[in-house]
Write a protein that holds these residues in place. Structure first.
Motif, PDB file in Angstrom:
ATOM      1  N   GLN A  28     -40.597  34.508  16.804  1.00 10.39           N
ATOM      2  CA  GLN A  28     -39.969  34.435  15.208  1.00 10.39           C
ATOM      3  C   GLN A  28     -38.399  33.501  15.322  1.00 10.39           C
ATOM      4  OE1 GLN A  28     -38.805  39.000  14.731  1.00 10.39           O
ATOM      5  NE2 GLN A  28     -37.247  39.040  16.078  1.00 10.39           N
ATOM      6  N   GLY A  29     -38.432  33.782  14.273  1.00 11.85           N
ATOM      7  CA  GLY A  29     -36.862  32.941  13.973  1.00 11.85           C
ATOM      8  C   GLY A  29     -35.962  33.653  12.562  1.00 11.85           C
ATOM      9  N   VAL A  30     -34.875  34.456  12.771  1.00 11.61           N
ATOM     10  CA  VAL A  30     -34.205  35.299  12.270  1.00 11.61           C
ATOM     11  C   VAL A  30     -33.057  34.445  12.088  1.00 11.61           C
ATOM     12  CG1 VAL A  30     -33.172  37.435  12.335  1.00 11.61           C
ATOM     13  CG2 VAL A  30     -35.157  37.025  13.755  1.00 11.61           C
ATOM     14  N   THR A  31     -32.153  34.296  11.350  1.00 14.06           N
ATOM     15  CA  THR A  31     -31.247  33.972  10.537  1.00 14.06           C
ATOM     16  C   THR A  31     -30.285  34.907   9.439  1.00 14.06           C
ATOM     17  OG1 THR A  31     -32.078  32.072  10.369  1.00 14.06           O
ATOM     18  CG2 THR A  31     -30.142  32.314   9.337  1.00 14.06           C
ATOM     19  N   VAL A  32     -29.086  35.627   9.676  1.00 12.73           N
ATOM     20  CA  VAL A  32     -28.712  36.410   8.883  1.00 12.73           C
ATOM     21  C   VAL A  32     -26.696  35.212   8.207  1.00 12.73           C
ATOM     22  CG1 VAL A  32     -26.768  38.057   8.817  1.00 12.73           C
ATOM     23  CG2 VAL A  32     -28.224  38.140  10.149  1.00 12.73           C
ATOM     24  N   MET A  33     -27.137  35.305   6.762  1.00  8.49           N
ATOM     25  CA  MET A  33     -26.272  34.537   6.259  1.00  8.49           C
ATOM     26  C   MET A  33     -25.311  36.076   5.024  1.00  8.49           C
ATOM     27  SD  MET A  33     -27.240  30.921   5.433  1.00  8.49           S
ATOM     28  CE  MET A  33     -27.287  30.308   6.770  1.00  8.49           C
ATOM     29  N   ARG A  34     -23.574  35.798   4.467  1.00  3.32           N
ATOM     30  CA  ARG A  34     -23.373  36.431   3.755  1.00  3.32           C
ATOM     31  C   ARG A  34     -23.700  35.716   2.240  1.00  3.32           C
ATOM     32  NH1 ARG A  34     -17.990  37.420   7.069  1.00  3.32           N
ATOM     33  NH2 ARG A  34     -19.477  38.961   7.949  1.00  3.32           N
ATOM     34  N   LYS A  35     -24.008  36.588   1.422  1.00  3.10           N
ATOM     35  CA  LYS A  35     -23.913  36.312   0.657  1.00  3.10           C
ATOM     36  C   LYS A  35     -23.363  35.927  -0.743  1.00  3.10           C
ATOM     37  CE  LYS A  35     -26.535  38.234  -3.510  1.00  3.10           C
ATOM     38  NZ  LYS A  35     -27.492  38.927  -4.687  1.00  3.10           N
ATOM     39  N   GLU A  36     -23.203  35.242  -2.205  1.00  3.47           N
ATOM     40  CA  GLU A  36     -22.377  34.675  -2.123  1.00  3.47           C
ATOM     41  C   GLU A  36     -22.363  35.477  -3.412  1.00  3.47           C
ATOM     42  OE1 GLU A  36     -23.593  30.294  -2.795  1.00  3.47           O
ATOM     43  OE2 GLU A  36     -23.299  29.950  -0.427  1.00  3.47           O
TER      44      GLU A  36
END
Length: 168
Positions: A160-168
């Motif tokens: 799996q590939g997992v990415t976490v980013m903050r919503k703009e």
């Protein structure tokens, strides 16, 4: 006399050589073992070939594993980039993931639909962490030239590939 004995045992499947009483520093032992190896090149090949094939097939399988892992991670990253933008939809995220995966040569049947969390991510305020996960089972997406017992990757393994980013 050792040479004649080895020639008489040439058709035997297994020959054990007892070296009890000799030291590894004994120069005569090295000469005897060299004589055995030069007498039986098939024996030498039979001992070395399985190891070389295992290394070669292992290199192929693990190299492909890292290619798949890198591709899934890139797809998750692109999906997260779409998800953090205000007004984004799940189909935008799916489209971004599908684009990356198809450019890498993977059909949509090879991996699962991206998972986005939290589940109500479209209504969350700016600054909320959005996680996008793209996963596949090794038996679906991978190659298995090496059996599990010889160090190959298990068919049930999830990549799996997992990415976490903050919503703009």
């Amino acid at each position: 006399e050792l040479q004649q004995l080895l020639e008489s045992l040439a058709d035997t499947a297994l020959v054990l050589i007892d070296t009890a009483g000799t030291s590894q520093r004994d120069l005569r032992l090295g000469a005897k073992l060299t004589g055995i190896a030069s007498t039986h090149p098939r024996l030498e090949m039979a001992l070395v070939l399985p190891i070389l094939l295992s290394v070669a097939f292992g290199t192929i399988e693990y190299g492909y594993f890292f290619f798949v892992k890198h591709t899934l991670q890139g797809a998750a990253r692109e999906g997260a980039r779409r998800a953090i933008v205000s007004g984004a939809t799940a189909s935008d995220v799916n489209s971004a993931v599908t684009n990356v995966m198809s450019n890498a040569g993977f059909a949509s049947s090879k991996y699962s639909t991206p998972t986005i969390s939290p589940s109500d991510w479209t209504t969350k305020p700016a600054g909320t962490d959005i996680t996008v996960t793209v996963a596949a089972t090794w038996s679906t997406i991978g190659v298995e030239p090496l059996p599990d017992a010889m160090g190959g990757i298990a068919a049930t393994r999830t990549v799996q590939g997992v990415t976490v980013m903050r919503k703009e």
